[in-house]
Design an enzyme around this catalytic site. Structure first.
Site, PDB file in Angstrom:
ATOM      1  CB  CYS A 131       2.596  -1.785   2.789  1.00  0.00           C
ATOM      2  SG  CYS A 131       2.067  -2.914   4.102  1.00  0.00           S
ATOM      3  CG  HIS A 244       4.288   0.469   7.137  1.00  0.00           C
ATOM      4  ND1 HIS A 244       3.207   0.745   7.939  1.00  0.00           N
ATOM      5  CD2 HIS A 244       3.960  -0.637   6.423  1.00  0.00           C
ATOM      6  CE1 HIS A 244       2.251  -0.147   7.707  1.00  0.00           C
ATOM      7  NE2 HIS A 244       2.675  -0.994   6.794  1.00  0.00           N
TER       8      HIS A 244
HETATM    9  O1  L14 Z   1      -0.636  -6.782   1.950  1.00  0.00           O
HETATM   10  O2  L14 Z   1      -0.632  -4.274   8.270  1.00  0.00           O
HETATM   11  O3  L14 Z   1       0.146  -8.631   2.671  1.00  0.00           O
HETATM   12  O4  L14 Z   1      -1.961  -5.795   8.970  1.00  0.00           O
HETATM   13  C1  L14 Z   1      -1.233  -7.830   5.196  1.00  0.00           C
HETATM   14  C2  L14 Z   1      -1.107  -7.315   6.636  1.00  0.00           C
HETATM   15  C3  L14 Z   1      -0.735  -5.560   4.345  1.00  0.00           C
HETATM   16  C4  L14 Z   1      -0.569  -5.059   5.768  1.00  0.00           C
HETATM   17  C5  L14 Z   1      -0.313  -7.508   2.886  1.00  0.00           C
HETATM   18  C6  L14 Z   1      -1.321  -5.268   8.074  1.00  0.00           C
HETATM   19  C7  L14 Z   1      -0.365  -7.010   4.314  1.00  0.00           C
HETATM   20  C8  L14 Z   1      -1.426  -5.828   6.685  1.00  0.00           C
END
Ligand code: L14
Length: 338
Positions: A131, A244
């Site tokens: 993301c 974000h």
């Molecule tokens: O897609 O915010 O690699 O805890 C893994 C951690 C997505 C966000 C990914 C989080 C992320 C996630």
């Protein structure tokens, strides 16, 4: 128009739910929608175009007549089931980190490297990036095309929804407990997230960085198709539900003034320029939540290097950061690459 049998794996999760919503909103040509999840979700139904669809248990034979499978399951499910799905003839668009750096799997943000979707034929899998990486490259690409980028220093301010529904609940419940002067519960994050800031997303690596930080470093190079771009990241969890935010410092190879950047970003696909500091206008997580665009503002000169800029980049991590980007990949796939 041709229609497709589509499956959503991890349908009951925060991203899976949003995938169903985005498929509906954008009128993706779905012939039949199959919703798959772990056995814990059996008995649940979810609505799609006004119809209630039962959630089925994900199994090895779940993909028999599926054309496109959107994966966003928890844990290591993709590692096992994405190849099974691909072997049964469907194209997998996987939202986990399992295959992103596999050289035979394209890693795609349609505004940046749509053409890479053609590589889906290698393994039957297309990876949806992290993301935080997605929104950053959407904002970087139009600038890169004009002035090349030497180095990026990024710090993120990431919403709890990225971790999933249980993290949304954890923040909610901690806030309620604090107002009621009751002890808080910590299950998802190692420390209280309400009224706090945690410099820790995903697990720590030997080099002192987190996996989330290294995803931003490695995925950016792969999506931008330029290994020479130097990226260093600090990824931070903040008590925000959706959206974000990122402080992005960029060193260009040639001239890129704030005016040039604003002009380029104004017409860039998927970007909304929100940059009028004299009127207190800049991107905000609360305003980005629920929207499709990547919002960019606070564009200003970094005069500590020859060609430097700072900017502030915000997007809905569940939409552009996950579900929407995956559906955009599916749209381009059926239009041009199947
Ligand atoms: O897609 O915010 O690699 O805890 C893994 C951690 C997505 C966000 C990914 C989080 C992320 C996630």
């Amino acid at each position: 128009m041709k229609q497709y049998n589509v499956a959503v794996v991890g349908a009951t999760g925060a991203v899976g739910n949003e995938m169903i919503k985005v498929l509906e909103e954008r009128k993706f040509p779905v012939k039949k929608l199959t919703l798959l999840a772990s056995s814990r979700s059996l008995g649940k139904t979810l609505s799609f175009h006004g119809e209630d669809i039962d959630v089925e248990e994900l199994k090895e034979d779940s993909f028999k007549d599926i054309d496109i499978a959107l994966f966003s399951p928890g844990g290591s499910i993709s590692l096992k089931f994405a190849p099974i799905a691909a072997a049964s003839g469907c194209v997998v668009i996987d939202n986990t980190s399992a295959f992103r750096m596999d050289p035979d799997v394209p890693l795609v943000v349609p505004e940046v490297n749509e053409h890479a979707i053609a590589q889906h034929t290698k393994k039957g899998i297309i990876a949806n990036p992290n993301c935080s990486t997605i929104q950053m490259v959407v904002a970087l690409k139009p600038l890169y095309d004009v002035a090349k980028i030497k180095r990026v220093v990024v710090s993120t301010y990431q919403a709890v929804s990225g971790t999933g529904q249980k993290a949304i609940k954890e923040l909610e419940q901690q806030v309620l407990a604090i107002y009621a002067m009751k002890p808080i519960e910590k299950k998802v994050y190692p420390y209280q997230i309400a009224f706090n800031v945690l410099p820790h997303i995903d697990s720590f690596l030997e080099n002192g960085y987190t996996k989330e930080e290294m995803k931003m470093v490695n995925e950016t190079k792969k999506i931008m198709e330029d290994d020479s771009i130097q990226v260093t990241a600090t990824t931070v969890r903040v008590p925000v539900f959706f959206g974000h935010s990122e402080s992005v410092n960029i060193e260009f190879a040639s001239e890129m003034t704030p005016d040039m950047a604003r002009k380029l970003l104004k017409k860039a696909p998927g970007v909304k320029l929100v940059d009028n500091p004299s009127k207190n206008i800049y991107p905000l997580a609360l305003e980005a939540a629920g929207k499709d665009d990547t919002f960019v503002g606070r564009i200003r000169v970094d005069d500590t290097v020859k060609y430097g800029l700072n900017m502030w980049v915000v997007a809905d991590n569940i939409r552009k950061g996950a579900a929407l980007n995956a559906v955009q990949i599916a749209e381009a796939l059926v239009k041009k690459y199947l």
